[in-house]
Structure formats: structure tokens, C-alpha cells
Motif scaffolding. Structure first.
Motif, PDB file in Angstrom:
ATOM      1  N   LYS A   8       0.838  -1.210   0.000  1.00 13.18           N
ATOM      2  CA  LYS A   8       0.000   0.000   0.000  1.00 13.18           C
ATOM      3  C   LYS A   8       0.866   1.250   0.000  1.00 13.18           C
ATOM      4  O   LYS A   8       1.932   1.282   0.615  1.00 13.18           O
ATOM      5  CB  LYS A   8      -0.924  -0.017   1.215  1.00 13.18           C
ATOM      6  CG  LYS A   8      -2.050  -1.031   1.066  1.00 13.18           C
ATOM      7  CD  LYS A   8      -3.325  -0.548   1.682  1.00 13.18           C
ATOM      8  CE  LYS A   8      -4.482  -1.424   1.257  1.00 13.18           C
ATOM      9  NZ  LYS A   8      -5.718  -1.047   1.915  1.00 13.18           N
ATOM     10  N   CYS A   9       0.388   2.275  -0.708  1.00 15.05           N
ATOM     11  CA  CYS A   9       1.131   3.536  -0.807  1.00 15.05           C
ATOM     12  C   CYS A   9       1.090   4.245   0.552  1.00 15.05           C
ATOM     13  O   CYS A   9       0.008   4.462   1.103  1.00 15.05           O
ATOM     14  CB  CYS A   9       0.493   4.391  -1.894  1.00 15.05           C
ATOM     15  SG  CYS A   9       1.137   6.064  -1.962  1.00 15.05           S
ATOM     16  N   PRO A  10       2.269   4.622   1.105  1.00  9.40           N
ATOM     17  CA  PRO A  10       2.277   5.261   2.422  1.00  9.40           C
ATOM     18  C   PRO A  10       1.562   6.615   2.432  1.00  9.40           C
ATOM     19  O   PRO A  10       1.064   7.037   3.462  1.00  9.40           O
ATOM     20  CB  PRO A  10       3.768   5.454   2.713  1.00  9.40           C
ATOM     21  CG  PRO A  10       4.478   4.519   1.815  1.00  9.40           C
ATOM     22  CD  PRO A  10       3.630   4.384   0.594  1.00  9.40           C
ATOM     23  N   VAL A  11       1.487   7.288   1.269  1.00 11.56           N
ATOM     24  CA  VAL A  11       0.884   8.627   1.236  1.00 11.56           C
ATOM     25  C   VAL A  11      -0.636   8.552   1.111  1.00 11.56           C
ATOM     26  O   VAL A  11      -1.370   9.151   1.893  1.00 11.56           O
ATOM     27  CB  VAL A  11       1.497   9.467   0.090  1.00 11.56           C
ATOM     28  CG1 VAL A  11       0.833  10.835  -0.006  1.00 11.56           C
ATOM     29  CG2 VAL A  11       2.990   9.632   0.298  1.00 11.56           C
ATOM     30  N   CYS A  12      -1.154   7.795   0.099  1.00 10.05           N
ATOM     31  CA  CYS A  12      -2.601   7.826  -0.152  1.00 10.05           C
ATOM     32  C   CYS A  12      -3.296   6.494   0.152  1.00 10.05           C
ATOM     33  O   CYS A  12      -4.505   6.395  -0.017  1.00 10.05           O
ATOM     34  CB  CYS A  12      -2.862   8.244  -1.599  1.00 10.05           C
ATOM     35  SG  CYS A  12      -2.434   6.949  -2.761  1.00 10.05           S
ATOM     36  N   ARG A  13      -2.539   5.493   0.569  1.00 12.63           N
ATOM     37  CA  ARG A  13      -3.055   4.150   0.873  1.00 12.63           C
ATOM     38  C   ARG A  13      -3.598   3.418  -0.368  1.00 12.63           C
ATOM     39  O   ARG A  13      -4.360   2.461  -0.242  1.00 12.63           O
ATOM     40  CB  ARG A  13      -4.139   4.162   1.978  1.00 12.63           C
ATOM     41  CG  ARG A  13      -3.746   4.855   3.263  1.00 12.63           C
ATOM     42  CD  ARG A  13      -2.507   4.323   3.899  1.00 12.63           C
ATOM     43  NE  ARG A  13      -2.600   2.965   4.412  1.00 12.63           N
ATOM     44  CZ  ARG A  13      -1.540   2.178   4.625  1.00 12.63           C
ATOM     45  NH1 ARG A  13      -0.323   2.613   4.343  1.00 12.63           N
ATOM     46  NH2 ARG A  13      -1.678   0.973   5.092  1.00 12.63           N
ATOM     47  N   ILE A  59       4.784   1.338  -8.246  1.00 12.51           N
ATOM     48  CA  ILE A  59       4.091   2.581  -8.577  1.00 12.51           C
ATOM     49  C   ILE A  59       2.696   2.528  -7.963  1.00 12.51           C
ATOM     50  O   ILE A  59       2.043   1.483  -7.971  1.00 12.51           O
ATOM     51  CB  ILE A  59       4.090   2.825 -10.109  1.00 12.51           C
ATOM     52  CG1 ILE A  59       3.518   4.209 -10.418  1.00 12.51           C
ATOM     53  CG2 ILE A  59       3.335   1.754 -10.864  1.00 12.51           C
ATOM     54  CD1 ILE A  59       3.866   4.710 -11.808  1.00 12.51           C
ATOM     55  N   CYS A  60       2.251   3.666  -7.412  1.00  9.84           N
ATOM     56  CA  CYS A  60       0.943   3.705  -6.769  1.00  9.84           C
ATOM     57  C   CYS A  60      -0.133   3.818  -7.852  1.00  9.84           C
ATOM     58  O   CYS A  60      -0.063   4.685  -8.725  1.00  9.84           O
ATOM     59  CB  CYS A  60       0.872   4.880  -5.803  1.00  9.84           C
ATOM     60  SG  CYS A  60      -0.770   5.102  -5.121  1.00  9.84           S
ATOM     61  N   ALA A  61      -1.130   2.937  -7.774  1.00 10.19           N
ATOM     62  CA  ALA A  61      -2.201   2.931  -8.781  1.00 10.19           C
ATOM     63  C   ALA A  61      -3.093   4.166  -8.629  1.00 10.19           C
ATOM     64  O   ALA A  61      -3.772   4.561  -9.563  1.00 10.19           O
ATOM     65  CB  ALA A  61      -3.031   1.667  -8.624  1.00 10.19           C
ATOM     66  N   ASN A  62      -3.063   4.783  -7.463  1.00  9.31           N
ATOM     67  CA  ASN A  62      -3.933   5.927  -7.204  1.00  9.31           C
ATOM     68  C   ASN A  62      -3.232   7.267  -7.488  1.00  9.31           C
ATOM     69  O   ASN A  62      -3.680   8.049  -8.317  1.00  9.31           O
ATOM     70  CB  ASN A  62      -4.427   5.844  -5.755  1.00  9.31           C
ATOM     71  CG  ASN A  62      -5.447   6.895  -5.434  1.00  9.31           C
ATOM     72  OD1 ASN A  62      -6.296   7.213  -6.273  1.00  9.31           O
ATOM     73  ND2 ASN A  62      -5.369   7.459  -4.249  1.00  9.31           N
ATOM     74  N   CYS A  63      -2.088   7.523  -6.798  1.00  9.00           N
ATOM     75  CA  CYS A  63      -1.435   8.838  -6.959  1.00  9.00           C
ATOM     76  C   CYS A  63      -0.246   8.789  -7.923  1.00  9.00           C
ATOM     77  O   CYS A  63       0.404   9.803  -8.160  1.00  9.00           O
ATOM     78  CB  CYS A  63      -1.019   9.402  -5.601  1.00  9.00           C
ATOM     79  SG  CYS A  63       0.338   8.506  -4.821  1.00  9.00           S
ATOM     80  N   GLU A  64       0.063   7.611  -8.458  1.00  8.75           N
ATOM     81  CA  GLU A  64       1.146   7.401  -9.440  1.00  8.75           C
ATOM     82  C   GLU A  64       2.541   7.757  -8.929  1.00  8.75           C
ATOM     83  O   GLU A  64       3.451   8.000  -9.702  1.00  8.75           O
ATOM     84  CB  GLU A  64       0.835   8.164 -10.744  1.00  8.75           C
ATOM     85  CG  GLU A  64      -0.405   7.611 -11.418  1.00  8.75           C
ATOM     86  CD  GLU A  64      -0.652   8.206 -12.786  1.00  8.75           C
ATOM     87  OE1 GLU A  64      -0.091   9.274 -13.060  1.00  8.75           O
ATOM     88  OE2 GLU A  64      -1.396   7.588 -13.550  1.00  8.75           O
TER      89      GLU A  64
END
Ligand SMILES: [Zn+2]
Length: 252
Positions: free
Chosen positions: A202-207, A219-224
Motif C-alpha cells: 500500500k502507498c504510504p501517502v494515499c493508501r 508505482i501507486c495505482a492511485n497517486c502514481e
């Protein structure tokens, strides 16, 4: 190259400068700084000595086969029992194709298997030493910080979890890491265990969910946002709630 991810969170604003100084003194190169709810500096600490097991054993296997190559030609004419050499480590199995052999007369095959087994012990000792040096540098930075601030080290609680993705020869026992941190940091440093779920996914910034780009790059699927796998895990661990306190932090 295997490495250790580490993330420092300065809860007190004034501690950020001390964190950067501690990184420097321990010889850790700052990787990236993230600003979200807190100031978080993260880095990867590379293992100081590293060669893959295949790189270590390839010249040795070549030398071994070279010694018997002439005899092998003669062996082929004799009615000997041949055996497929078992390398035990999947990372070395590929070497067979490169070195163009798979079967040897039974005595030679067993002799070579024995040698590879003892080389794997040697490799594991070297790898453990290298891991201790890298972890020791992080412990040094932590101890330096504990002289001025109250410090809490968070580690994943991996008790009973089998790490299938890590090659057998590079598997570091989790309990040894816990003992290393407890033994190599000042008594004032607190040590806590956190829940290991989703720390690497999970992305630490936006989860958002992290997708794999390469083995180490996510790569984060949400915030890239792009993350080094070990940095993302380190930041998630640093942000996680402590589940079990192994040593309570004391103020300096
Ligand atoms: Zn994200």
C-alpha cells in the motif's frame, strides 16, 4: 543488490535537523524526504559486500570441471553410472545451462554437491556479516539520535511468517534482527513490533495499491507516485501503530 529500507519520522519539528545529522554520521545517504502528516526521511542502505551466490560459485565450478574435463572424455567411453548434479539453490541451477553440463559420474557429482553445500555455508556467513554491517549503521544513527531525543524503533512482527519470495541463501532470521537492534542500540531506545500486513503493497501517502514496475520499483495505482519497494515498506512500518512493545523508550 539486496538492501535495507529505513525511514525516520521526526515527530518534533526541531528533530529533523538531528535526523539528517545522524544519517550523515552513520554514512547513510539520504534517499528521499516525504512530507505528509509528518516529515519522513527515508533511504536504502545497501549491503556493503554483495555478490550473488551464482557469481561466487561459477569460477569455482569452472575450475573443478576444468580439472576433470580431460578425464570426463575418457569416462564417457567407460560404463559408469552418471548422476544429475543437484545444486539445491535455484539461483545456481541456471549455471548448468551456462556451463553446459548436467550429469557427471556419481562420485564426481556427489563430490561437487558436497563442495557446493560448503560454499553455500560460506556464502551465508558472508551474507550475514554484510547484513549485520548494514543494520549496524542504522543502529548507530538511532543511538546518536537517542542522545538528544526519545527514539522508538519499529520492526515488522514476522514471527512465524515464512518469506517465500526471499531466496533461501539470503534469508535472514527475523529474530536475529530483533536481537541485533535490541543489542546494538542504546538502552534508552524503545523497540516495538508492528503488524506486517500490507507494508509492501500500500502507498504510504494515499493508501492506494502499489503495482510492481520492476522487482524493486513500485508505482501507486492511485497517486502514481514511484516507490522503492524497501522504502515504501520502511515508511509504512514507521507510520504503523506499535502492537507490542519490546523495550519502552526513555527520554535522554
Ligand atoms: Zn499513492
Amino acid at each position: 543488490m539486496p538492501c535495507l529500507g529505513v525511514a525516520f519520522i521526526a515527530v518534533v519539528v526541531g528533530a529533523t535537523a538531528a535526523v539528517l545529522k545522524a544519517w550523515n554520521s552513520a554514512g547513510i545517504k539520504l534517499g528521499e524526504t516525504t512530507y505528509f502528516r509528518v516529515v519522513c526521511t527515508a533511504a536504502v542502505v545497501e549491503l556493503p559486500w554483495y555478490r550473488s551466490f551464482a557469481d561466487l560459485v561459477e569460477p569455482r565450478i569452472r575450475a573443478y570441471l576444468g580439472r576433470y574435463l580431460g578425464d570426463l572424455k575418457k569416462f564417457e567411453r567407460l560404463n559408469l553410472e552418471w548422476k544429475r548434479v543437484c545444486f539445491a539453490a535455484p539461483e545456481v541451477e541456471l549455471l548448468k545451462r551456462k556451463l553446459l553440463f548436467s550429469k557427471l559420474p556419481v562420485t564426481l557429482a556427489e563430490d561437487l554437491e558436497c563442495l557446493i553445500w560448503s560454499w553455500s555455508r560460506e556464502y551465508q556467513r558472508r551474507y550475514n556479516w554484510s547484513f549485520r554491517v548494514a543494520a549496524g549503521r542504522i543502529c548507530r544513527a538511532v543511538s546518536l539520535l537517542s542522545k538528544r531525543y526519545s527514539v522508538l524503533v519499529k520492526l515488522e512482527n514476522l514471527r512465524g511468517i515464512k518469506r517465500k519470495n526471499v531466496p533461501h541463501l539470503r534469508r535472514w532470521s527475523w529474530i536475529r534482527l530483533v536481537k541485533l537492534v535490541l543489542g546494538c542500540t542504546s538502552k534508552k531506545v524503545g523497540v516495538a513490533l508492528v503488524d506486517p500486513s500490507y507494508t509492501s503493497s500500500k502507498c504510504p501517502v494515499c493508501r492506494g495499491w502499489l503495482r510492481r514496475r520492476t522487482y524493486r520499483m513500485l508505482i501507486c495505482a492511485n497517486c502514481e507516485r514511484k516507490w522503492h519497494r524497501d522504502v515504501a515498506a520502511a515508511v509504512n512500518i514507521a507510520l504503523a501503530e506499535p502492537r507490542r512493545m519490546l523495550r519502552t523508550p526513555r527520554s535522554p
